[in-house]
Design a protein around this motif. Structure first.
Motif, PDB file in Angstrom:
ATOM      1  N   MET A   3       0.821  -1.220   0.192  1.00  0.00           N
ATOM      2  CA  MET A   3       0.038  -0.041   0.197  1.00  0.00           C
ATOM      3  C   MET A   3       0.722   1.279  -0.069  1.00  0.00           C
ATOM      4  O   MET A   3       0.559   1.982  -0.634  1.00  0.00           O
ATOM      5  N   GLN A   4       2.040   1.130   0.879  1.00  0.00           N
ATOM      6  CA  GLN A   4       2.783   2.271   0.902  1.00  0.00           C
ATOM      7  C   GLN A   4       3.193   2.707  -0.469  1.00  0.00           C
ATOM      8  O   GLN A   4       3.561   3.523  -1.134  1.00  0.00           O
ATOM      9  N   MET A   5       3.878   1.542  -1.147  1.00  0.00           N
ATOM     10  CA  MET A   5       4.621   1.592  -2.100  1.00  0.00           C
ATOM     11  C   MET A   5       3.510   2.266  -3.381  1.00  0.00           C
ATOM     12  O   MET A   5       3.961   3.248  -4.130  1.00  0.00           O
ATOM     13  N   MET A   6       2.335   1.670  -3.512  1.00  0.00           N
ATOM     14  CA  MET A   6       1.241   2.113  -4.649  1.00  0.00           C
ATOM     15  C   MET A   6       1.006   3.423  -4.138  1.00  0.00           C
ATOM     16  O   MET A   6       0.846   4.229  -5.303  1.00  0.00           O
TER      17      MET A   6
ATOM     18  N   LEU B 240      -0.218   5.228  -7.823  1.00  0.00           N
ATOM     19  CA  LEU B 240      -1.374   4.493  -8.531  1.00  0.00           C
ATOM     20  C   LEU B 240      -2.644   4.197  -7.541  1.00  0.00           C
ATOM     21  O   LEU B 240      -3.353   3.472  -7.992  1.00  0.00           O
ATOM     22  N   ASP B 241      -2.193   4.729  -6.368  1.00  0.00           N
ATOM     23  CA  ASP B 241      -3.506   4.707  -5.656  1.00  0.00           C
ATOM     24  C   ASP B 241      -4.828   4.876  -5.913  1.00  0.00           C
ATOM     25  O   ASP B 241      -4.728   6.239  -6.396  1.00  0.00           O
ATOM     26  N   GLY B 242      -6.010   4.392  -5.907  1.00  0.00           N
ATOM     27  CA  GLY B 242      -7.256   4.860  -6.269  1.00  0.00           C
ATOM     28  C   GLY B 242      -7.473   4.764  -7.653  1.00  0.00           C
ATOM     29  O   GLY B 242      -8.391   5.649  -8.359  1.00  0.00           O
ATOM     30  N   THR B 243      -6.738   4.290  -8.608  1.00  0.00           N
ATOM     31  CA  THR B 243      -6.780   4.442  -9.997  1.00  0.00           C
ATOM     32  C   THR B 243      -6.895   2.776 -10.529  1.00  0.00           C
ATOM     33  O   THR B 243      -6.420   1.918  -9.985  1.00  0.00           O
ATOM     34  N   VAL B 244      -7.774   2.819 -11.704  1.00  0.00           N
ATOM     35  CA  VAL B 244      -8.167   1.559 -12.313  1.00  0.00           C
ATOM     36  C   VAL B 244      -6.572   0.853 -12.797  1.00  0.00           C
ATOM     37  O   VAL B 244      -6.518  -0.245 -12.520  1.00  0.00           O
ATOM     38  N   ILE B 245      -5.754   1.801 -13.225  1.00  0.00           N
ATOM     39  CA  ILE B 245      -4.356   1.255 -13.577  1.00  0.00           C
ATOM     40  C   ILE B 245      -3.656   0.729 -12.544  1.00  0.00           C
ATOM     41  O   ILE B 245      -2.958  -0.258 -12.851  1.00  0.00           O
TER      42      ILE B 245
END
Lengths: 315, 316
Positions: free
Chosen positions: A166-169, A175-180
């Motif tokens: 999670m921290q990484m994303m 990219l947190d919160g994105t479809v990608i």
């Protein structure tokens, strides 16, 4: 239409032949002929297995039956056939949305699931195919290291890498919160798919590739024009299994895409709300949600089961 | 003139070899680049970061700082303190998680083995049984748990049957003991199918000759199952046993879906999931994960090695 009818008839003819053959084997094959105590044991086990299967099917049948009842009738007639048969629950299930469901209807959730699971499947199967082909068929520096590391990562259990991921994303990849972001998590080429395809490519004859090389084809042309069509069977099977897996995935969309729930995430919101409003509407929602998966399973049951088995045996 | 060209060609050739990569090397790099980068980032990077996180403390402004000196192992000390004092139900979390090992390895797996044998021996409607057994594997977990809880709950047909027998079905998912039992029963009910599929596939690879010689020698079904079928499908049994052991760490949604109000049934996985979900103070769940990885990984790998020694590798 005529073509569909032909395919349908062909499929059922094949199914009927298979059943007939299975019956013949059971009745005449010396290996499966039983008498005395063994026969009694098999009859007893048939009863046990039937009870077990009923325990699977009965709840679904009960839900299907109650999905066609008005809410007022459900409280009074839970076990009987619908007296006042209605499709209203399905209509309501399709349109229902409020704050608890993030203002998303089941159709919107379905669309998001199709997008994430569909694209995720395409990307991960493609990357797995590329990686498996190269590792299986090309000799290069580090090939054995890659294979060993992939096996190690699959065998050794890592508990709770979610916080770090999670921290990484969020902080590194943004990219947190994105479809990608969701698709990116799914898109790795090294996993169970890699192993399945690796074993397929390892046993694949190199003759066609040599012939193509003699004709002047380069590696990319060989891969896209010869290898992928030859590996169509396992690629389709893996795609279906992967699609079902991603369709049902809860954790990744729940963590990284909370504002746009997929079906697996959104159903929980829907059920929480519908349990207080109308049970029949919830049952209709269940039917709508499982129908696409059941259709897919009915169409490809043999492929799915055979390849799941192979995957398991490789573990 | 020709000589000059020839000379220049002979001098240029080795340079071109050095300057450019071979086409097949480029192909290998292009084909592997994404997967290797993804693996380095999402497996190596994530796990390395997980180790780093477990030696950091969370600051109120949302940043992390290194733990130094006597506080270096603070996150791990906290785990022992929590287990000792049962803070946040750490003791019940351990018990609930370990229970899944027993349920998966010593209940689901033996039942599945038994069922698989009869399906493999082509019991009447064996093909139909296989298809139905596979269904729980393709249906979303939230639907399975909802159907299960409604059917067993006070409004469902099984619940009403239980009520008639004097068992309060409305309370089944409200107390620790009954909730735990209901979760375990669910895991067996929903988990058998997948095991059966894998085991029957393993059994179908047993050569017909062996089974025929068993039949000719008059070996009873029980001994055929114990002495022939189990040893010859041992690799699949081992795999499923390892999956069962890993369920101690991997099961996390079932307790939450089935008994959301009884958090004493939650597992290590459920706790890490909820501790992480807020996205804050990720150092504590990271340390918890690392702690159980250090304990769990050698046990699981060791068990796998031990199980593989039970029966010799047979190729057929």
């Amino acid at each position: 239409m005529a073509s569909f009818g032909y395919t349908f008839r062909k499929h059922w003819r094949k199914k009927r032949d298979d059943l007939r053959q299975a019956k013949y084997t059971r009745e005449h094959d010396v290996l499966f002929k039983r008498k005395g105590a063994t026969k009694a044991l098999f009859i007893f086990m048939f009863v046990i297995l039937t009870i077990f299967v009923i325990s699977f099917l009965f709840p679904f049948a009960w839900i299907l039956m109650n999905a066609f009842k008005p809410t007022s009738e459900f409280g009074l007639n839970m076990m009987g056939w619908p007296k006042d048969f209605t499709f209203q629950n399905f209509v309501d299930a399709f349109t229902f949305k409020d704050a608890t469901t993030k203002n998303k209807s089941i159709l919107e959730m379905l669309a998001m699931t199709v997008l994430i699971a569909g694209v995720g499947t395409l990307v991960t199967v493609f990357t797995s195919t590329c990686a498996a082909y190269v590792v299986a068929k090309y000799k290069f520096f580090g090939r054995n290291v890659i294979f060993a590391v992939v096996i190690f990562s699959l065998i050794v259990p890592i508990v709770g890498s979610l916080p770090s991921q999670m921290q990484m994303m969020k902080n590194v990849l943004h990219l947190d919160g994105t479809v990608i972001g969701c698709i990116f998590i799914y898109s790795g080429g090294f996993g169970a798919n890699f192993l399945l395809l690796y074993s397929f490519f390892k046993n694949l004859s190199w003759t066609y590739v040599e012939a193509a090389k003699v004709d002047g084809a380069n590696d990319f042309v060989i891969f896209f024009r010869i290898i992928i069509p030859m590996a169509k069977g396992p690629i389709i099977a893996i795609s279906i299994i992967q699609l079902i897996g991603l369709w049902n995935d809860y954790q990744t969309p729940a963590i990284y895409l909370p504002k746009y729930p997929t079906l697996a995430v959104g159903l929980q919101f829907l059920f929480e709300k519908m349990q207080t409003l109308s049970y029949p509407m919830m049952f209709a929602t269940i039917i709508i949600a499982i129908l696409p998966i059941l259709i897919l399973f009915a169409a490809f049951s043999k492929t799915i089961m055979e390849n799941t088995s192979v995957g398991g045996l490789k573990g | 003139m020709t000589r000059i060209v020839e000379q220049s060609n002979t001098t240029r050739r080795p340079r071109r070899k050095r300057r450019f990569l071979k086409a097949s090397t480029i192909f290998v790099i292009v084909m592997l680049a994404y997967s290797v980068l993804h693996f380095l980032l999402m497996w190596v990077g994530v796990n390395f970061n997980s180790i780093l996180l477990s030696f950091k403390s969370y600051n109120r402004n949302g940043t992390y700082s290194w733990l130094t000196g006597a506080r270096f192992f603070e996150n791990f000390e906290l785990i022992f303190t929590n287990i000792g004092k049962n803070v946040d139900n750490y003791q019940s979390m351990l018990f609930s998680s370990l229970a899944f090992f027993v349920v998966s390895c010593f209940v689901t797996l033996p039942i599945s083995l038994f069922f698989s044998y009869f399906i493999f021996k082509k019991i009447l409607a064996s093909g139909f049984f296989k298809v139905i057994f596979f269904l729980p594997s393709i249906i979303p977990l939230i639907i399975l748990t909802t159907i299960y809880s409604i059917t067993v709950g006070s409004n469902g047909p099984v619940g009403q049957l239980l009520n008639a027998m004097g068992i309060e079905s409305a309370n089944l998912f409200l107390t620790h003991t009954s909730s735990s039992w209901m979760i375990w029963i669910f895991c067996v009910w929903a988990g058998i199918g997948y095991d059966v599929i894998l085991l029957t596939a393993g059994m179908s690879r047993i050569p017909r000759d062996i089974l025929e010689s068993c039949k000719m020698d008059g070996v009873p079904s029980f001994w055929e199952f114990i002495r022939i079928v189990i040893p010859l499908t041992w690799s699949t049994v081992t795999t499923l046993f390892i999956f069962g052991m890993m369920s101690v760490f991997t099961v996390f949604l079932q307790p939450w879906y089935l008994a959301p109000k009884v958090n004493t049934t939650w597992t290590i996985g459920t706790n890490i999931y909820f501790a992480s979900k807020g996205g804050r103070a990720l150092n504590a769940p990271a340390a918890l994960g690392l702690f159980y990885s250090i304990i769990g990984a050698p046990i699981i790998v060791g068990t796998r090695a031990l199980l593989n020694k039970f029966f010799g590798e047979v190729s057929y």
